[in-house]
Design a protein around this motif. Structure first.
Motif, PDB file in Angstrom:
ATOM      1  N   ALA A  45       0.904  -1.149   0.091  1.00 15.01           N
ATOM      2  CA  ALA A  45       0.499   0.222  -0.522  1.00 15.01           C
ATOM      3  C   ALA A  45       1.077   1.115   0.144  1.00 15.01           C
ATOM      4  CB  ALA A  45      -0.913   0.036   1.106  1.00 15.01           C
ATOM      5  N   ALA A  46       1.865   1.281   0.887  1.00 14.51           N
ATOM      6  CA  ALA A  46       2.734   2.296   0.384  1.00 14.51           C
ATOM      7  C   ALA A  46       3.251   2.664  -0.570  1.00 14.51           C
ATOM      8  CB  ALA A  46       3.799   2.503   1.907  1.00 14.51           C
ATOM      9  N   TRP A  47       4.190   1.760  -1.590  1.00 16.23           N
ATOM     10  CA  TRP A  47       4.170   1.687  -2.721  1.00 16.23           C
ATOM     11  C   TRP A  47       3.018   2.251  -3.516  1.00 16.23           C
ATOM     12  CZ3 TRP A  47       2.736  -1.118  -7.024  1.00 16.23           C
ATOM     13  CH2 TRP A  47       3.824  -1.100  -8.040  1.00 16.23           C
ATOM     14  N   PHE A  48       2.229   1.678  -3.483  1.00 15.95           N
ATOM     15  CA  PHE A  48       1.331   1.992  -4.731  1.00 15.95           C
ATOM     16  C   PHE A  48       1.072   3.610  -4.024  1.00 15.95           C
ATOM     17  CE2 PHE A  48      -3.139   2.396  -5.681  1.00 15.95           C
ATOM     18  CZ  PHE A  48      -3.350   2.490  -6.525  1.00 15.95           C
ATOM     19  N   SER A  49       0.790   3.939  -2.791  1.00 15.17           N
ATOM     20  CA  SER A  49       0.103   5.391  -2.398  1.00 15.17           C
ATOM     21  C   SER A  49       1.302   6.516  -2.932  1.00 15.17           C
ATOM     22  CB  SER A  49      -0.070   5.321  -1.224  1.00 15.17           C
ATOM     23  OG  SER A  49      -0.018   6.902  -0.768  1.00 15.17           O
ATOM     24  N   ALA A  50       2.597   5.807  -3.289  1.00 12.52           N
ATOM     25  CA  ALA A  50       4.112   7.038  -3.494  1.00 12.52           C
ATOM     26  C   ALA A  50       4.073   6.855  -5.042  1.00 12.52           C
ATOM     27  CB  ALA A  50       5.590   5.790  -3.117  1.00 12.52           C
ATOM     28  N   GLY A  53       0.994   8.885  -5.870  1.00 13.84           N
ATOM     29  CA  GLY A  53       0.703  10.895  -4.729  1.00 13.84           C
ATOM     30  C   GLY A  53      -0.294  10.519  -3.923  1.00 13.84           C
ATOM     31  N   GLY A  54      -0.497   9.460  -3.192  1.00 11.01           N
ATOM     32  CA  GLY A  54      -2.138   9.125  -2.213  1.00 11.01           C
ATOM     33  C   GLY A  54      -1.556   8.690  -0.624  1.00 11.01           C
ATOM     34  N   GLN A  55      -2.516   9.122  -0.487  1.00 12.03           N
ATOM     35  CA  GLN A  55      -2.106   8.514   1.515  1.00 12.03           C
ATOM     36  C   GLN A  55      -2.553   7.273   1.751  1.00 12.03           C
ATOM     37  OE1 GLN A  55      -4.210  12.423   3.589  1.00 12.03           O
ATOM     38  NE2 GLN A  55      -5.859  12.321   1.840  1.00 12.03           N
ATOM     39  N   LEU A  56      -1.951   7.502   3.078  1.00 11.90           N
ATOM     40  CA  LEU A  56      -2.745   6.239   3.760  1.00 11.90           C
ATOM     41  C   LEU A  56      -3.025   6.572   5.170  1.00 11.90           C
ATOM     42  CD1 LEU A  56       0.662   3.676   3.174  1.00 11.90           C
ATOM     43  CD2 LEU A  56      -1.560   3.929   1.932  1.00 11.90           C
ATOM     44  N   ARG A  57      -4.616   6.151   5.333  1.00 10.61           N
ATOM     45  CA  ARG A  57      -4.895   5.881   6.822  1.00 10.61           C
ATOM     46  C   ARG A  57      -4.886   4.557   7.031  1.00 10.61           C
ATOM     47  NH1 ARG A  57      -7.042   8.928  10.548  1.00 10.61           N
ATOM     48  NH2 ARG A  57      -9.388   8.082  10.962  1.00 10.61           N
ATOM     49  N   LEU A  58      -3.857   4.219   8.166  1.00 11.90           N
ATOM     50  CA  LEU A  58      -3.432   2.969   9.124  1.00 11.90           C
ATOM     51  C   LEU A  58      -4.981   2.626  10.075  1.00 11.90           C
ATOM     52  CD1 LEU A  58       0.121   3.049   9.683  1.00 11.90           C
ATOM     53  CD2 LEU A  58      -1.296   2.349   7.746  1.00 11.90           C
ATOM     54  N   VAL A  59      -5.627   1.917  10.290  1.00 15.98           N
ATOM     55  CA  VAL A  59      -6.452   1.294  11.459  1.00 15.98           C
ATOM     56  C   VAL A  59      -6.216   0.482  12.285  1.00 15.98           C
ATOM     57  CG1 VAL A  59      -8.369   0.557  10.330  1.00 15.98           C
ATOM     58  CG2 VAL A  59      -8.894   1.240  11.829  1.00 15.98           C
ATOM     59  N   THR A  92       5.033   5.180  11.306  1.00 10.56           N
ATOM     60  CA  THR A  92       6.667   5.451  11.681  1.00 10.56           C
ATOM     61  C   THR A  92       7.523   4.739  10.101  1.00 10.56           C
ATOM     62  OG1 THR A  92       7.183   5.372  13.985  1.00 10.56           O
ATOM     63  CG2 THR A  92       9.294   5.285  12.874  1.00 10.56           C
ATOM     64  N   GLY A  93       7.138   3.233   9.855  1.00 11.56           N
ATOM     65  CA  GLY A  93       7.466   2.792   9.311  1.00 11.56           C
ATOM     66  C   GLY A  93       7.488   3.314   7.700  1.00 11.56           C
ATOM     67  N   VAL A  94       6.031   3.619   7.543  1.00 14.70           N
ATOM     68  CA  VAL A  94       5.475   4.397   6.256  1.00 14.70           C
ATOM     69  C   VAL A  94       5.755   6.021   5.635  1.00 14.70           C
ATOM     70  CG1 VAL A  94       3.271   5.606   5.465  1.00 14.70           C
ATOM     71  CG2 VAL A  94       3.453   3.139   6.531  1.00 14.70           C
ATOM     72  N   TRP A  95       5.892   6.395   6.763  1.00 16.91           N
ATOM     73  CA  TRP A  95       6.584   8.089   6.715  1.00 16.91           C
ATOM     74  C   TRP A  95       7.720   8.060   6.353  1.00 16.91           C
ATOM     75  CZ3 TRP A  95       4.589   8.771  12.463  1.00 16.91           C
ATOM     76  CH2 TRP A  95       2.779   9.227  12.078  1.00 16.91           C
ATOM     77  N   SER A  96       8.796   6.757   7.356  1.00 12.06           N
ATOM     78  CA  SER A  96       9.759   6.007   6.020  1.00 12.06           C
ATOM     79  C   SER A  96      10.404   6.523   4.787  1.00 12.06           C
ATOM     80  CB  SER A  96      11.484   5.461   7.198  1.00 12.06           C
ATOM     81  OG  SER A  96      10.172   4.000   6.639  1.00 12.06           O
ATOM     82  N   THR A  97       8.724   6.340   4.298  1.00 14.79           N
ATOM     83  CA  THR A  97       9.147   6.344   3.231  1.00 14.79           C
ATOM     84  C   THR A  97       8.769   7.367   1.750  1.00 14.79           C
ATOM     85  OG1 THR A  97       7.005   5.552   2.518  1.00 14.79           O
ATOM     86  CG2 THR A  97       8.831   3.581   3.141  1.00 14.79           C
ATOM     87  N   GLY A  98       8.658   8.437   3.066  1.00 15.34           N
ATOM     88  CA  GLY A  98       7.989   9.417   2.511  1.00 15.34           C
ATOM     89  C   GLY A  98       6.311   9.425   1.616  1.00 15.34           C
ATOM     90  N   VAL A  99       5.500   8.397   2.669  1.00 17.00           N
ATOM     91  CA  VAL A  99       4.541   8.293   2.108  1.00 17.00           C
ATOM     92  C   VAL A  99       3.342   9.506   3.752  1.00 17.00           C
ATOM     93  CG1 VAL A  99       2.385   7.415   1.544  1.00 17.00           C
ATOM     94  CG2 VAL A  99       4.293   6.520   0.710  1.00 17.00           C
ATOM     95  N   ALA A 101       0.752   9.435   5.745  1.00 17.06           N
ATOM     96  CA  ALA A 101      -0.057   8.247   6.290  1.00 17.06           C
ATOM     97  C   ALA A 101      -0.219   8.921   7.872  1.00 17.06           C
ATOM     98  CB  ALA A 101       0.392   6.916   6.455  1.00 17.06           C
ATOM     99  N   SER A 102      -1.850   8.943   8.072  1.00 19.11           N
ATOM    100  CA  SER A 102      -2.199   8.766   9.221  1.00 19.11           C
ATOM    101  C   SER A 102      -2.932   7.474   9.985  1.00 19.11           C
ATOM    102  CB  SER A 102      -3.276  10.031   9.289  1.00 19.11           C
ATOM    103  OG  SER A 102      -4.487   8.932   8.478  1.00 19.11           O
ATOM    104  N   GLY A 103      -2.883   7.448  11.401  1.00 14.70           N
ATOM    105  CA  GLY A 103      -3.824   6.504  11.942  1.00 14.70           C
ATOM    106  C   GLY A 103      -4.602   6.643  12.971  1.00 14.70           C
ATOM    107  N   VAL A 104      -5.205   5.653  13.218  1.00 16.74           N
ATOM    108  CA  VAL A 104      -6.444   5.960  14.381  1.00 16.74           C
ATOM    109  C   VAL A 104      -6.831   4.224  15.289  1.00 16.74           C
ATOM    110  CG1 VAL A 104      -8.691   5.130  12.897  1.00 16.74           C
ATOM    111  CG2 VAL A 104      -8.601   5.977  14.937  1.00 16.74           C
ATOM    112  N   VAL A 105      -7.016   4.003  16.673  1.00 18.50           N
ATOM    113  CA  VAL A 105      -7.199   2.069  17.247  1.00 18.50           C
ATOM    114  C   VAL A 105      -8.369   2.788  17.700  1.00 18.50           C
ATOM    115  CG1 VAL A 105      -6.077   1.755  18.965  1.00 18.50           C
ATOM    116  CG2 VAL A 105      -4.587   3.104  18.048  1.00 18.50           C
TER     117      VAL A 105
END
Length: 165
Positions: A45-50, A53-59, A92-99, A101-105
């Protein structure tokens, strides 16, 4: 439920594209779990988003079970600190790729995990979801069910299911 030989991509028949022909698949939702089963799906998903030019949401869904009969309260499978640390590590892993991202628990009863993931996808406006699928026998799926199958029945966006190595 997928059968042998069927593709791992579920695409609901879309009605009219919202937005009048703009870029699609910019908002990608990825459920993460404490067992590392979603790591490959998250990397994809991170590769595809990069690439788009998209953004990720982790849940991450912090599951709970009701206490024994007669007792009150809930039994959580992990603490809120563990759930937050898991999400932070994935972010942190996603941000290290430059994508971006936000997340929620989110807390949910074990039986409602698929509904909570679908609700998060709807409320965030996810345009595609990337999920991991672990290998299971047909009997295992029949007896225990399949979270990706349950989620696909409830969401209105395409779901890319990634099988584990």
């Amino acid at each position: 439920m997928f059968r042998h030989g069927e593709p791992d991509l579920y695409l609901p028949v879309p009605d009219v594209w919202r937005g009048g022909g703009g870029k699609r698949l910019q908002r990608i939702l990825v459920p993460v779990d404490p067992f590392g089963r979603a790591d490959h799906a998250l990397a994809l998903a991170a590769w595809f988003s990069a690439a788009v030019g998209g953004q990720l949401r982790l849940v991450h869904v912090r599951m709970w079970d009701p206490a024994a009969k007669g007792g009150g309260g809930r039994f959580y499978t992990q603490t809120s600190e563990q759930a937050t640390a898991l999400l932070e590590k994935a972010l942190t892993g996603v941000w290290s790729t430059g994508v971006p991202a936000s997340g929620v628990v989110v807390d949910a009863r074990r039986a409602q995990v698929a509904s909570v993931i679908a609700a998060e996808a709807q409320s965030w406006g996810a345009e595609v979801m990337v999920m991991a699928r672990r290998r299971r026998t047909a009997i295992g799926v029949l007896l225990l069910g399949s979270l990706p199958d349950d989620v696909m029945r409830q969401v209105s966006c395409p779901v890319l299911v990634v099988r584990q190595g």
